[in-house]
Design an enzyme around this catalytic site. Structure first.
Site, mmCIF file in Angstrom:
data_model
loop_
_atom_site.group_PDB
_atom_site.id
_atom_site.type_symbol
_atom_site.label_atom_id
_atom_site.label_comp_id
_atom_site.label_asym_id
_atom_site.label_seq_id
_atom_site.Cartn_x
_atom_site.Cartn_y
_atom_site.Cartn_z
ATOM 1 N N HIS B 13 1.172 7.564 3.545
ATOM 2 C CA HIS B 13 0.039 8.408 3.922
ATOM 3 C C HIS B 13 -0.007 8.699 5.407
ATOM 4 O O HIS B 13 -0.241 9.831 5.828
ATOM 5 C CB HIS B 13 -1.269 7.731 3.472
ATOM 6 C CG HIS B 13 -2.462 8.589 3.704
ATOM 7 N ND1 HIS B 13 -3.049 8.728 4.952
ATOM 8 C CD2 HIS B 13 -3.163 9.388 2.866
ATOM 9 C CE1 HIS B 13 -4.077 9.567 4.849
ATOM 10 N NE2 HIS B 13 -4.156 9.990 3.603
ATOM 11 N N GLU B 50 3.940 10.642 12.564
ATOM 12 C CA GLU B 50 5.198 11.388 12.509
ATOM 13 C C GLU B 50 6.368 10.461 12.234
ATOM 14 O O GLU B 50 6.290 9.283 12.575
ATOM 15 C CB GLU B 50 5.423 12.109 13.846
ATOM 16 C CG GLU B 50 4.427 13.224 14.048
ATOM 17 C CD GLU B 50 4.905 14.268 15.065
ATOM 18 O OE1 GLU B 50 5.667 13.896 15.978
ATOM 19 O OE2 GLU B 50 4.526 15.429 14.929
ATOM 20 N N ALA B 77 -2.101 8.057 -8.549
ATOM 21 C CA ALA B 77 -1.799 9.482 -8.534
ATOM 22 C C ALA B 77 -3.038 10.293 -8.177
ATOM 23 O O ALA B 77 -3.572 11.041 -8.978
ATOM 24 C CB ALA B 77 -1.233 9.906 -9.884
ATOM 25 N N GLY B 78 -3.507 10.121 -6.959
ATOM 26 C CA GLY B 78 -4.621 10.927 -6.467
ATOM 27 C C GLY B 78 -4.104 12.277 -5.995
ATOM 28 O O GLY B 78 -2.959 12.651 -6.248
ATOM 29 N N HIS B 80 -3.181 13.314 -3.117
ATOM 30 C CA HIS B 80 -2.008 13.295 -2.234
ATOM 31 C C HIS B 80 -0.706 13.340 -3.033
ATOM 32 O O HIS B 80 0.217 14.065 -2.689
ATOM 33 C CB HIS B 80 -2.020 12.038 -1.365
ATOM 34 C CG HIS B 80 -3.143 12.014 -0.375
ATOM 35 N ND1 HIS B 80 -3.570 13.124 0.310
ATOM 36 C CD2 HIS B 80 -3.936 11.002 0.037
ATOM 37 C CE1 HIS B 80 -4.560 12.802 1.108
ATOM 38 N NE2 HIS B 80 -4.810 11.525 0.959
#
Lengths: 126, 126
Positions: B13, B50, B77-78, B80
């Site tokens: 994330h 990054e 599995a949201g 994102h």
């Protein structure tokens, strides 16, 4: 290991996608079916979904819990693991000082995580 | 299994906590040390940190990758996993149609996840 008196609360982030929250609930059911250690197992959500951490912990206390372990179902130690979950747990600890509530190391710190990542990657090759 | 030509990108994330991002970078290094399958392994971040997914994929392509596997380092599995990562990957696929870029099933869907949760919980009991 025989059952002890520890109640286990699996804490996930919570999602606007209901299917994602249901996935956590299913995992909690799987854990219940597999487990021979904990007095009770349930799940809760840091935000968005219910039960909240506080709701679940209050439910455990109402059910007689004297010893609760909170396991953050998170992969890395971001703000949620480092600050938000401890803060929410602390609010319940203050209300019930006689109940032992500990926070286990988050899932991503498991020593087996790298192996699981590689295995999932290898299975993902088509 | 012998090394093949697949490049592996682990996508996390991304966090405002630099230590959390470094944790992912360390995991990628661990994977490199353990792995006997992939041509190259690197990590990228969906947001905040990054390299971005696009930066990392462009780096792979510049390095000669013809076959890339993206593994979402997420537990459920949201949005994102379901939308954001596929969208970012798609932007690179459009630019390089000759490069095969697949997204593996996210880590939380691993069949061993429940066992790992229980193990981490048992180790967390004090």
């Amino acid at each position: 290991m025989t059952k002890n008196n520890t109640f286990l609360l699996l804490v996930a982030h919570g999602s606007r996608r209901q299917s994602s929250n249901d996935e956590i609930r299913c995992l909690a059911e799987q854990l219940k079916a597999m487990d021979h250690t904990f007095a009770k197992i349930d799940c809760a959500f840091l935000e968005i979904a219910e039960p909240s951490i506080q709701q679940a912990l209050l439910g455990f206390v109402a059910g007689g819990a004297k010893d609760i372990l909170v396991l953050p179902y998170f992969l890395s130690a971001g703000r949620h693991v480092a600050i938000d979950i401890p803060e929410q747990v602390q609010q319940v600890k203050i209300q019930f000082p006689e109940v032992k509530i500990e926070i286990a190391t988050y899932l991503g710190a498991s020593k087996n995580i790298a192996e699981m990542v590689l295995q999932q990657a290898i299975e993902g090759m088509v």
